[in-house]
Scaffold this motif. Structure first.
Motif, PDB file in Angstrom:
ATOM      1  N   ALA A 102      -9.416  49.992  31.614  1.00  0.00           N
ATOM      2  CA  ALA A 102      -8.417  50.450  32.577  1.00  0.00           C
ATOM      3  C   ALA A 102      -8.146  49.364  33.613  1.00  0.00           C
ATOM      4  O   ALA A 102      -9.078  48.776  34.167  1.00  0.00           O
ATOM      5  N   GLY A 103      -6.881  49.085  33.845  1.00  0.00           N
ATOM      6  CA  GLY A 103      -6.496  48.069  34.808  1.00  0.00           C
ATOM      7  C   GLY A 103      -6.356  46.685  34.241  1.00  0.00           C
ATOM      8  O   GLY A 103      -5.870  45.773  34.935  1.00  0.00           O
ATOM      9  N   THR A 104      -6.770  46.462  32.993  1.00  0.00           N
ATOM     10  CA  THR A 104      -6.620  45.145  32.371  1.00  0.00           C
ATOM     11  C   THR A 104      -5.151  44.860  32.119  1.00  0.00           C
ATOM     12  O   THR A 104      -4.421  45.708  31.590  1.00  0.00           O
ATOM     13  N   SER A 105      -4.710  43.662  32.486  1.00  0.00           N
ATOM     14  CA  SER A 105      -3.280  43.347  32.396  1.00  0.00           C
ATOM     15  C   SER A 105      -2.854  42.892  31.002  1.00  0.00           C
ATOM     16  O   SER A 105      -1.678  43.004  30.637  1.00  0.00           O
ATOM     17  N   ALA A 106      -3.777  42.368  30.194  1.00  0.00           N
ATOM     18  CA  ALA A 106      -3.401  41.860  28.872  1.00  0.00           C
ATOM     19  C   ALA A 106      -4.626  41.838  27.972  1.00  0.00           C
ATOM     20  O   ALA A 106      -5.769  41.804  28.438  1.00  0.00           O
ATOM     21  N   VAL A 107      -4.372  41.851  26.667  1.00  0.00           N
ATOM     22  CA  VAL A 107      -5.431  41.751  25.674  1.00  0.00           C
ATOM     23  C   VAL A 107      -4.963  40.772  24.597  1.00  0.00           C
ATOM     24  O   VAL A 107      -3.803  40.796  24.184  1.00  0.00           O
ATOM     25  N   TYR A 165       2.736  40.151   6.299  1.00  0.00           N
ATOM     26  CA  TYR A 165       3.149  41.112   7.312  1.00  0.00           C
ATOM     27  C   TYR A 165       2.075  41.232   8.391  1.00  0.00           C
ATOM     28  O   TYR A 165       0.882  41.316   8.088  1.00  0.00           O
ATOM     29  N   VAL A 166       2.519  41.257   9.627  1.00  0.00           N
ATOM     30  CA  VAL A 166       1.633  41.452  10.779  1.00  0.00           C
ATOM     31  C   VAL A 166       1.920  42.827  11.363  1.00  0.00           C
ATOM     32  O   VAL A 166       3.081  43.151  11.674  1.00  0.00           O
ATOM     33  N   ARG A 167       0.885  43.629  11.498  1.00  0.00           N
ATOM     34  CA  ARG A 167       1.039  44.947  12.117  1.00  0.00           C
ATOM     35  C   ARG A 167       0.182  45.010  13.373  1.00  0.00           C
ATOM     36  O   ARG A 167      -1.026  44.783  13.322  1.00  0.00           O
ATOM     37  N   LEU A 168       0.815  45.319  14.490  1.00  0.00           N
ATOM     38  CA  LEU A 168       0.133  45.399  15.778  1.00  0.00           C
ATOM     39  C   LEU A 168       0.275  46.821  16.306  1.00  0.00           C
ATOM     40  O   LEU A 168       1.386  47.360  16.370  1.00  0.00           O
ATOM     41  N   THR A 169      -0.856  47.417  16.674  1.00  0.00           N
ATOM     42  CA  THR A 169      -0.803  48.782  17.175  1.00  0.00           C
ATOM     43  C   THR A 169      -2.040  49.086  18.007  1.00  0.00           C
ATOM     44  O   THR A 169      -3.050  48.371  17.934  1.00  0.00           O
ATOM     45  N   ALA A 170      -1.962  50.149  18.789  1.00  0.00           N
ATOM     46  CA  ALA A 170      -3.105  50.649  19.551  1.00  0.00           C
ATOM     47  C   ALA A 170      -3.687  51.832  18.802  1.00  0.00           C
ATOM     48  O   ALA A 170      -2.950  52.684  18.287  1.00  0.00           O
ATOM     49  N   VAL A 171      -5.004  51.877  18.717  1.00  0.00           N
ATOM     50  CA  VAL A 171      -5.680  52.964  17.993  1.00  0.00           C
ATOM     51  C   VAL A 171      -6.410  53.856  18.999  1.00  0.00           C
ATOM     52  O   VAL A 171      -6.891  53.393  20.036  1.00  0.00           O
ATOM     53  N   ASN A 172      -6.463  55.136  18.661  1.00  0.00           N
ATOM     54  CA  ASN A 172      -7.136  56.118  19.517  1.00  0.00           C
ATOM     55  C   ASN A 172      -6.612  56.074  20.955  1.00  0.00           C
ATOM     56  O   ASN A 172      -7.382  56.027  21.926  1.00  0.00           O
ATOM     57  N   VAL A 173      -5.280  56.068  21.070  1.00  0.00           N
ATOM     58  CA  VAL A 173      -4.675  56.018  22.402  1.00  0.00           C
ATOM     59  C   VAL A 173      -4.819  57.377  23.080  1.00  0.00           C
ATOM     60  O   VAL A 173      -4.512  58.419  22.485  1.00  0.00           O
ATOM     61  N   PRO A 174      -5.296  57.419  24.340  1.00  0.00           N
ATOM     62  CA  PRO A 174      -5.377  58.696  25.060  1.00  0.00           C
ATOM     63  C   PRO A 174      -3.988  59.328  25.189  1.00  0.00           C
ATOM     64  O   PRO A 174      -2.966  58.638  25.270  1.00  0.00           O
ATOM     65  N   THR A 175      -3.947  60.626  25.184  1.00  0.00           N
ATOM     66  CA  THR A 175      -2.668  61.333  25.281  1.00  0.00           C
ATOM     67  C   THR A 175      -1.892  60.931  26.523  1.00  0.00           C
ATOM     68  O   THR A 175      -0.660  60.828  26.503  1.00  0.00           O
ATOM     69  N   SER A 176      -2.604  60.650  27.604  1.00  0.00           N
ATOM     70  CA  SER A 176      -1.935  60.276  28.853  1.00  0.00           C
ATOM     71  C   SER A 176      -1.226  58.933  28.759  1.00  0.00           C
ATOM     72  O   SER A 176      -0.327  58.647  29.553  1.00  0.00           O
ATOM     73  N   ASP A 177      -1.628  58.097  27.775  1.00  0.00           N
ATOM     74  CA  ASP A 177      -1.037  56.756  27.657  1.00  0.00           C
ATOM     75  C   ASP A 177      -0.014  56.648  26.540  1.00  0.00           C
ATOM     76  O   ASP A 177       0.591  55.585  26.359  1.00  0.00           O
ATOM     77  N   LEU A 178       0.184  57.698  25.773  1.00  0.00           N
ATOM     78  CA  LEU A 178       1.183  57.639  24.707  1.00  0.00           C
ATOM     79  C   LEU A 178       2.568  57.419  25.314  1.00  0.00           C
ATOM     80  O   LEU A 178       2.994  58.135  26.228  1.00  0.00           O
ATOM     81  N   GLY A 179       3.263  56.414  24.816  1.00  0.00           N
ATOM     82  CA  GLY A 179       4.593  56.102  25.329  1.00  0.00           C
ATOM     83  C   GLY A 179       4.613  55.141  26.494  1.00  0.00           C
ATOM     84  O   GLY A 179       5.689  54.770  26.975  1.00  0.00           O
ATOM     85  N   VAL A 180       3.445  54.705  26.960  1.00  0.00           N
ATOM     86  CA  VAL A 180       3.407  53.739  28.067  1.00  0.00           C
ATOM     87  C   VAL A 180       4.017  52.421  27.594  1.00  0.00           C
ATOM     88  O   VAL A 180       3.660  51.899  26.526  1.00  0.00           O
ATOM     89  N   PRO A 181       4.960  51.834  28.324  1.00  0.00           N
ATOM     90  CA  PRO A 181       5.626  50.612  27.868  1.00  0.00           C
ATOM     91  C   PRO A 181       4.672  49.404  27.841  1.00  0.00           C
ATOM     92  O   PRO A 181       3.855  49.234  28.748  1.00  0.00           O
ATOM     93  N   VAL A 182       4.796  48.599  26.803  1.00  0.00           N
ATOM     94  CA  VAL A 182       4.023  47.367  26.656  1.00  0.00           C
ATOM     95  C   VAL A 182       4.939  46.291  26.094  1.00  0.00           C
ATOM     96  O   VAL A 182       6.023  46.583  25.575  1.00  0.00           O
ATOM     97  N   SER A 183       4.516  45.054  26.212  1.00  0.00           N
ATOM     98  CA  SER A 183       5.238  43.930  25.591  1.00  0.00           C
ATOM     99  C   SER A 183       4.230  43.121  24.787  1.00  0.00           C
ATOM    100  O   SER A 183       3.052  43.024  25.158  1.00  0.00           O
ATOM    101  N   ALA A 184       4.695  42.548  23.681  1.00  0.00           N
ATOM    102  CA  ALA A 184       3.797  41.844  22.763  1.00  0.00           C
ATOM    103  C   ALA A 184       4.382  40.491  22.385  1.00  0.00           C
ATOM    104  O   ALA A 184       5.607  40.315  22.322  1.00  0.00           O
ATOM    105  N   GLU A 185       3.474  39.552  22.133  1.00  0.00           N
ATOM    106  CA  GLU A 185       3.834  38.231  21.623  1.00  0.00           C
ATOM    107  C   GLU A 185       2.979  37.935  20.398  1.00  0.00           C
ATOM    108  O   GLU A 185       1.776  38.214  20.395  1.00  0.00           O
ATOM    109  N   VAL A 186       3.586  37.362  19.378  1.00  0.00           N
ATOM    110  CA  VAL A 186       2.878  37.022  18.143  1.00  0.00           C
ATOM    111  C   VAL A 186       3.256  35.613  17.739  1.00  0.00           C
ATOM    112  O   VAL A 186       4.434  35.224  17.795  1.00  0.00           O
ATOM    113  N   ARG A 187       2.249  34.833  17.338  1.00  0.00           N
ATOM    114  CA  ARG A 187       2.474  33.467  16.879  1.00  0.00           C
ATOM    115  C   ARG A 187       1.558  33.202  15.678  1.00  0.00           C
ATOM    116  O   ARG A 187       0.416  33.668  15.644  1.00  0.00           O
TER     117      ARG A 187
END
Length: 268
Positions: free
Chosen positions: A121-126, A152-174
């Protein structure tokens, strides 16, 4: 003097032949073209956003979404996939994961790298990373070795708490690749790379040109798909043959003596 000239020629040939081989063993990556890099991601394998190695693909999404990209990888390359997810200021603990699939949609295991990480919680990036095995030009049908084609690259969050479903994020892939060279060469190659629509393209070459519009993928390595037969091991094989020939010549020159013996009888 003759032996000295032979050895000098051997050293010269060795230096000339080793130079291109050394260049081939250096890491190779397509130059970054950030201006052409995609800014969206697909939601499935069929809608995966294509990008080239060396580009930084970005996308906006939400926690709980599946983000898909695709890139080309050729024989004797070892791709490294890196992903960064930027999170909002307020969120619960989230575990993000990056998975890589080959052209047959088989999940490819990572040799090393942080494939999954938990953002407290509170971490700005992973940040995530996955170093694949070296792509092979050919393999047995029962094996799960990575083969040339689309990945193919698949990026996703697993076991997301219900309170965080739909929270906006941005991703970069290289994706960048290291050229392994002849150390990964095999005696064989695929008839065609594992690229979506390659069968349609092959059929269109012999039939109606309009069928080419059905091709699903237009990406390929910068220098095109390799034929599978050439590698730097041919250079080292040639060096070995030249050195063996020169060793034979040198051995003969040292052991042949001063010439044929005289035929004049002793005491004549």
């Amino acid at each position: 003097m003759r032996l000295t000239r032979v050895l000098s020629a051997a050293v010269l040939l060795l230096g000339l032949a080793a130079a291109p081989a050394a260049a081939d063993s250096s890491p190779s990556a397509s130059p970054s073209r950030d201006g052409d890099a995609p800014t969206t991601a697909g939601t499935s394998f069929r809608t995966a956003t294509e990008f080239e190695q060396g580009q930084v693909a970005t996308a906006n999404g939400a926690a709980g979404d599946y983000l898909y990209w695709s890139f080309p990888a050729d024989a004797e390359q070892r791709p490294t996939v890196k992903a960064t997810v930027k999170l909002p200021e307020t969120h619960a603990a989230q575990t993000w994961r990056v998975d890589v699939y080959d052209g047959l949609r088989r999940r490819q295991a990572c040799q090393w790298g942080a494939q999954a990480r938990t953002a407290d919680a509170g971490t700005s990036a992973v940040e995530l990373a996955c170093v694949l095995r070296t792509v092979r030009a050919w393999t047995e049908p029962w094996a799960n070795d990575p083969l040339p084609g689309t990945y193919y690259v698949r990026l996703t969050a697993v076991n997301v708490p219900t309170s965080d479903l739909g929270v906006p994020v941005s991703a970069e892939v290289r994706v960048d690749s290291k050229d392994i060279g002849g150390a990964a060469a095999v005696d064989g190659s695929l008839a065609e790379p594992l690229v979506p629509g390659i069968a349609v393209t092959s059929g269109a070459d012999q039939g109606d040109e309009d069928d080419k519009s059905a091709v699903l993928s237009a990406i390929e390595p910068e220098d095109g798909w390799s034929s599978g037969w050439w590698s730097d091991r041919w250079v080292w094989s040639g060096i070995g043959a030249v050195l063996a020939a020169l060793a034979g010549i040198g051995g003969y020159a040292l052991t042949r003596g001063s010439g044929r013996p005289s035929r004049v009888p002793p005491g004549a």
